[in-house]
Scaffold this motif. Structure first.
Motif, PDB file in Angstrom:
ATOM      1  N   ARG A 164       0.852  -1.194   0.000  1.00  0.00           N
ATOM      2  CA  ARG A 164       0.000   0.000   0.000  1.00  0.00           C
ATOM      3  C   ARG A 164       0.894   1.253   0.000  1.00  0.00           C
ATOM      4  O   ARG A 164       1.676   1.462   0.927  1.00  0.00           O
ATOM      5  CB  ARG A 164      -0.922   0.000   1.207  1.00  0.00           C
ATOM      6  N   LEU A 165       0.769   2.049  -1.027  1.00  0.00           N
ATOM      7  CA  LEU A 165       1.527   3.287  -1.142  1.00  0.00           C
ATOM      8  C   LEU A 165       0.629   4.480  -0.865  1.00  0.00           C
ATOM      9  O   LEU A 165      -0.575   4.442  -1.147  1.00  0.00           O
ATOM     10  CB  LEU A 165       2.139   3.420  -2.545  1.00  0.00           C
ATOM     11  N   ASN A 166       1.214   5.545  -0.318  1.00  0.00           N
ATOM     12  CA  ASN A 166       0.464   6.746   0.021  1.00  0.00           C
ATOM     13  C   ASN A 166       1.180   7.983  -0.519  1.00  0.00           C
ATOM     14  O   ASN A 166       2.379   7.946  -0.818  1.00  0.00           O
ATOM     15  CB  ASN A 166       0.292   6.875   1.540  1.00  0.00           C
ATOM     16  N   LEU A 167       0.420   9.055  -0.605  1.00  0.00           N
ATOM     17  CA  LEU A 167       1.002  10.325  -1.013  1.00  0.00           C
ATOM     18  C   LEU A 167       1.972  10.823   0.050  1.00  0.00           C
ATOM     19  O   LEU A 167       1.774  10.612   1.239  1.00  0.00           O
ATOM     20  CB  LEU A 167      -0.096  11.362  -1.239  1.00  0.00           C
ATOM     21  N   GLY A 168       3.024  11.506  -0.387  1.00  0.00           N
ATOM     22  CA  GLY A 168       4.021  12.012   0.549  1.00  0.00           C
ATOM     23  C   GLY A 168       5.045  12.860  -0.172  1.00  0.00           C
ATOM     24  O   GLY A 168       4.795  13.387  -1.273  1.00  0.00           O
ATOM     25  N   LEU A 169       6.215  12.983   0.406  1.00  0.00           N
ATOM     26  CA  LEU A 169       7.276  13.793  -0.198  1.00  0.00           C
ATOM     27  C   LEU A 169       7.663  13.322  -1.600  1.00  0.00           C
ATOM     28  O   LEU A 169       7.871  14.156  -2.491  1.00  0.00           O
ATOM     29  CB  LEU A 169       8.507  13.809   0.717  1.00  0.00           C
ATOM     30  N   PRO A 170       7.780  11.989  -1.852  1.00  0.00           N
ATOM     31  CA  PRO A 170       8.133  11.571  -3.219  1.00  0.00           C
ATOM     32  C   PRO A 170       7.126  12.017  -4.273  1.00  0.00           C
ATOM     33  O   PRO A 170       7.523  12.422  -5.375  1.00  0.00           O
ATOM     34  CB  PRO A 170       8.189  10.034  -3.110  1.00  0.00           C
ATOM     35  N   THR A 171       5.827  11.954  -3.959  1.00  0.00           N
ATOM     36  CA  THR A 171       4.826  12.370  -4.949  1.00  0.00           C
ATOM     37  C   THR A 171       4.873  13.877  -5.175  1.00  0.00           C
ATOM     38  O   THR A 171       4.662  14.350  -6.299  1.00  0.00           O
ATOM     39  CB  THR A 171       3.421  11.944  -4.492  1.00  0.00           C
ATOM     40  N   VAL A 172       5.129  14.628  -4.124  1.00  0.00           N
ATOM     41  CA  VAL A 172       5.263  16.087  -4.284  1.00  0.00           C
ATOM     42  C   VAL A 172       6.463  16.410  -5.168  1.00  0.00           C
ATOM     43  O   VAL A 172       6.397  17.272  -6.047  1.00  0.00           O
ATOM     44  CB  VAL A 172       5.384  16.771  -2.915  1.00  0.00           C
ATOM     45  N   ILE A 173       7.578  15.722  -4.939  1.00  0.00           N
ATOM     46  CA  ILE A 173       8.782  15.953  -5.736  1.00  0.00           C
ATOM     47  C   ILE A 173       8.517  15.637  -7.205  1.00  0.00           C
ATOM     48  O   ILE A 173       8.909  16.397  -8.103  1.00  0.00           O
ATOM     49  CB  ILE A 173       9.946  15.106  -5.192  1.00  0.00           C
ATOM     50  N   ILE A 174       7.837  14.521  -7.475  1.00  0.00           N
ATOM     51  CA  ILE A 174       7.515  14.163  -8.858  1.00  0.00           C
ATOM     52  C   ILE A 174       6.637  15.235  -9.494  1.00  0.00           C
ATOM     53  O   ILE A 174       6.852  15.633 -10.647  1.00  0.00           O
ATOM     54  CB  ILE A 174       6.819  12.791  -8.907  1.00  0.00           C
ATOM     55  N   GLY A 175       5.653  15.718  -8.751  1.00  0.00           N
ATOM     56  CA  GLY A 175       4.784  16.770  -9.269  1.00  0.00           C
ATOM     57  C   GLY A 175       5.540  18.034  -9.605  1.00  0.00           C
ATOM     58  O   GLY A 175       5.285  18.679 -10.637  1.00  0.00           O
ATOM     59  N   HIS A 176       6.488  18.411  -8.748  1.00  0.00           N
ATOM     60  CA  HIS A 176       7.269  19.619  -9.015  1.00  0.00           C
ATOM     61  C   HIS A 176       8.205  19.433 -10.203  1.00  0.00           C
ATOM     62  O   HIS A 176       8.428  20.375 -10.970  1.00  0.00           O
ATOM     63  CB  HIS A 176       8.062  20.002  -7.764  1.00  0.00           C
ATOM     64  N   VAL A 177       8.748  18.242 -10.352  1.00  0.00           N
ATOM     65  CA  VAL A 177       9.615  17.976 -11.501  1.00  0.00           C
ATOM     66  C   VAL A 177       8.819  18.095 -12.797  1.00  0.00           C
ATOM     67  O   VAL A 177       9.322  18.606 -13.806  1.00  0.00           O
ATOM     68  CB  VAL A 177      10.255  16.576 -11.383  1.00  0.00           C
ATOM     69  N   VAL A 178       7.571  17.651 -12.762  1.00  0.00           N
ATOM     70  CA  VAL A 178       6.735  17.655 -13.965  1.00  0.00           C
ATOM     71  C   VAL A 178       6.592  19.059 -14.536  1.00  0.00           C
ATOM     72  O   VAL A 178       6.776  19.277 -15.746  1.00  0.00           O
ATOM     73  CB  VAL A 178       5.351  17.052 -13.649  1.00  0.00           C
ATOM     74  N   PHE A 179       6.260  20.049 -13.691  1.00  0.00           N
ATOM     75  CA  PHE A 179       6.057  21.384 -14.251  1.00  0.00           C
ATOM     76  C   PHE A 179       7.353  22.188 -14.351  1.00  0.00           C
ATOM     77  O   PHE A 179       7.419  23.173 -15.088  1.00  0.00           O
ATOM     78  CB  PHE A 179       4.996  22.168 -13.457  1.00  0.00           C
ATOM     79  N   ASN A 180       8.394  21.784 -13.636  1.00  0.00           N
ATOM     80  CA  ASN A 180       9.657  22.523 -13.726  1.00  0.00           C
ATOM     81  C   ASN A 180      10.470  22.157 -14.963  1.00  0.00           C
ATOM     82  O   ASN A 180      11.268  22.970 -15.448  1.00  0.00           O
ATOM     83  CB  ASN A 180      10.510  22.270 -12.483  1.00  0.00           C
ATOM     84  N   ILE A 181      10.295  20.932 -15.474  1.00  0.00           N
ATOM     85  CA  ILE A 181      11.048  20.514 -16.655  1.00  0.00           C
ATOM     86  C   ILE A 181      10.801  21.460 -17.829  1.00  0.00           C
ATOM     87  O   ILE A 181      11.731  21.802 -18.571  1.00  0.00           O
ATOM     88  CB  ILE A 181      10.688  19.061 -17.035  1.00  0.00           C
ATOM     89  N   SER A 182       9.577  21.900 -18.006  1.00  0.00           N
ATOM     90  CA  SER A 182       9.256  22.783 -19.132  1.00  0.00           C
ATOM     91  C   SER A 182      10.012  24.096 -19.044  1.00  0.00           C
ATOM     92  O   SER A 182      10.567  24.580 -20.047  1.00  0.00           O
ATOM     93  CB  SER A 182       7.749  23.041 -19.171  1.00  0.00           C
ATOM     94  N   PHE A 183      10.049  24.698 -17.849  1.00  0.00           N
ATOM     95  CA  PHE A 183      10.738  25.975 -17.696  1.00  0.00           C
ATOM     96  C   PHE A 183      12.240  25.819 -17.914  1.00  0.00           C
ATOM     97  O   PHE A 183      12.884  26.687 -18.523  1.00  0.00           O
ATOM     98  CB  PHE A 183      10.459  26.543 -16.301  1.00  0.00           C
ATOM     99  N   VAL A 184      12.806  24.726 -17.428  1.00  0.00           N
ATOM    100  CA  VAL A 184      14.238  24.487 -17.615  1.00  0.00           C
ATOM    101  C   VAL A 184      14.541  24.274 -19.097  1.00  0.00           C
ATOM    102  O   VAL A 184      15.503  24.844 -19.643  1.00  0.00           O
ATOM    103  CB  VAL A 184      14.698  23.278 -16.791  1.00  0.00           C
ATOM    104  N   THR A 185      13.737  23.475 -19.761  1.00  0.00           N
ATOM    105  CA  THR A 185      13.983  23.169 -21.171  1.00  0.00           C
ATOM    106  C   THR A 185      13.926  24.428 -22.027  1.00  0.00           C
ATOM    107  O   THR A 185      14.796  24.656 -22.883  1.00  0.00           O
ATOM    108  CB  THR A 185      12.949  22.148 -21.679  1.00  0.00           C
ATOM    109  N   ILE A 186      12.924  25.256 -21.805  1.00  0.00           N
ATOM    110  CA  ILE A 186      12.776  26.469 -22.611  1.00  0.00           C
ATOM    111  C   ILE A 186      13.941  27.426 -22.373  1.00  0.00           C
ATOM    112  O   ILE A 186      14.488  28.028 -23.305  1.00  0.00           O
ATOM    113  CB  ILE A 186      11.433  27.144 -22.296  1.00  0.00           C
TER     114      ILE A 186
END
Length: 283
Positions: free
Chosen positions: A152-174
């Motif tokens: 059983r997995l739950n939301l926590g720091l790893p899921t928050v980190i993944i979420g932040h990576v998702v939207f930050n990749i675009s800004f870094v790439t551009i």
């Protein structure tokens, strides 16, 4: 041109300046008021009782302050979580974003246009849409993992980190890709002609030239991650409270100048990071 036309043009210019002044006042006057009332000696923001620094001292458990708060430990924990999430997500987003920028700018491959389109989605999409999508995704994946393995997995720091990576990749790439587009390709070609392979040419030529853009993109990603609320709200779990979420929780109970003090410190930190990003990017 008649005198009437000149008068109308002069009035139009003055009216534009008035509109601009009102727009900037609407945007920044509340921030100025927030900063001023972070030094208010009263426990209530509506009443000014004098100047004090006790609210700032209370944030870090300063016993010498005459105004104390019982949430200093929670603030420190939330700040540590925010810094940890921002640091890890910045490193990952910077690495992946730089790699994607190099691939898009230097190579032609099937699906290149689709990748470029996907990169703009996190920028133009509302944050609440990204947050809900990530929540649905994590819930589905966790359910599949539990059905297959019984874990059983739950939301926590790893899921928050993944979420932040998702939207930050675009800004870094551009950001990095814009610097790559300005580079003279003959520099890399000259390195190849002198016997360097692709890896050595990248380390000796390309990376030093795009390093300011990479560092600038990392500062921008760190700022966005540190200040993010919406995506964090949908992807966080027990024990992963961040500073923006902590401030939101304080507002629901009591609006005191301590909230203004926290917001002022976050504003200053974000401003310094953004200015540093712009300065590095221009170098």
């Amino acid at each position: 041109m008649t005198k009437l036309d000149l008068l109308v043009r002069a009035i139009g210019k003055k009216w534009l300046w008035v509109q601009a002044a009102l727009a900037f006042a609407f945007l920044y006057l509340p921030i100025l008021i927030l900063i001023i009332y972070s030094f208010n000696a009263s426990r209530f923001n509506a009443v000014w009782r004098g100047f004090t620094l006790d609210w700032y001292g209370s944030l870090f458990g300063n016993a010498g302050g005459t105004i104390a708060t019982s949430s200093s430990a929670g603030i420190v924990t939330a700040l540590n979580n925010s810094l940890l999430i921002a640091a890890i997500s910045t490193v990952l987003a910077t690495i992946f974003g730089t790699m994607i920028a190099l691939a898009l700018e230097r190579f032609h491959f099937p699906g290149r246009k689709a990748v470029e389109a996907l990169l703009f989605l996190p920028i133009i999409m509302p944050e609440i849409t990204i947050g809900i999508s990530l929540l649905v995704f994590f819930t589905l994946v966790f359910r599949i993992v539990e059905n297959l393995t019984g874990i059983r997995l739950n939301l926590g720091l790893p899921t928050v980190i993944i979420g932040h990576v998702v939207f930050n990749i675009s800004f870094v790439t551009i950001t990095v890709r814009a610097r790559l587009a300005e580079l003279d390709p003959q520099l890399e070609q000259a390195a190849f002609d002198l016997g360097a392979n692709e890896w050595r040419a990248f380390w000796r030529i390309t990376l030093p030239l795009i390093w300011p853009a990479i560092f600038s993109a990392a500062l921008l990603a760190f700022t966005l991650s540190l200040d993010d609320f919406v995506v964090t709200f949908f992807t966080t779990g027990v024990g992963s409270m961040t500073l923006p979420l902590f401030v939101y929780g304080m507002i629901k109970f009591a609006v005191t100048p301590a909230i203004n003090a926290i917001s002022t410190l976050m504003l200053l930190a974000s401003l310094l990071l953004v200015l540093s990003s712009f300065k590095v990017q221009k170098s």
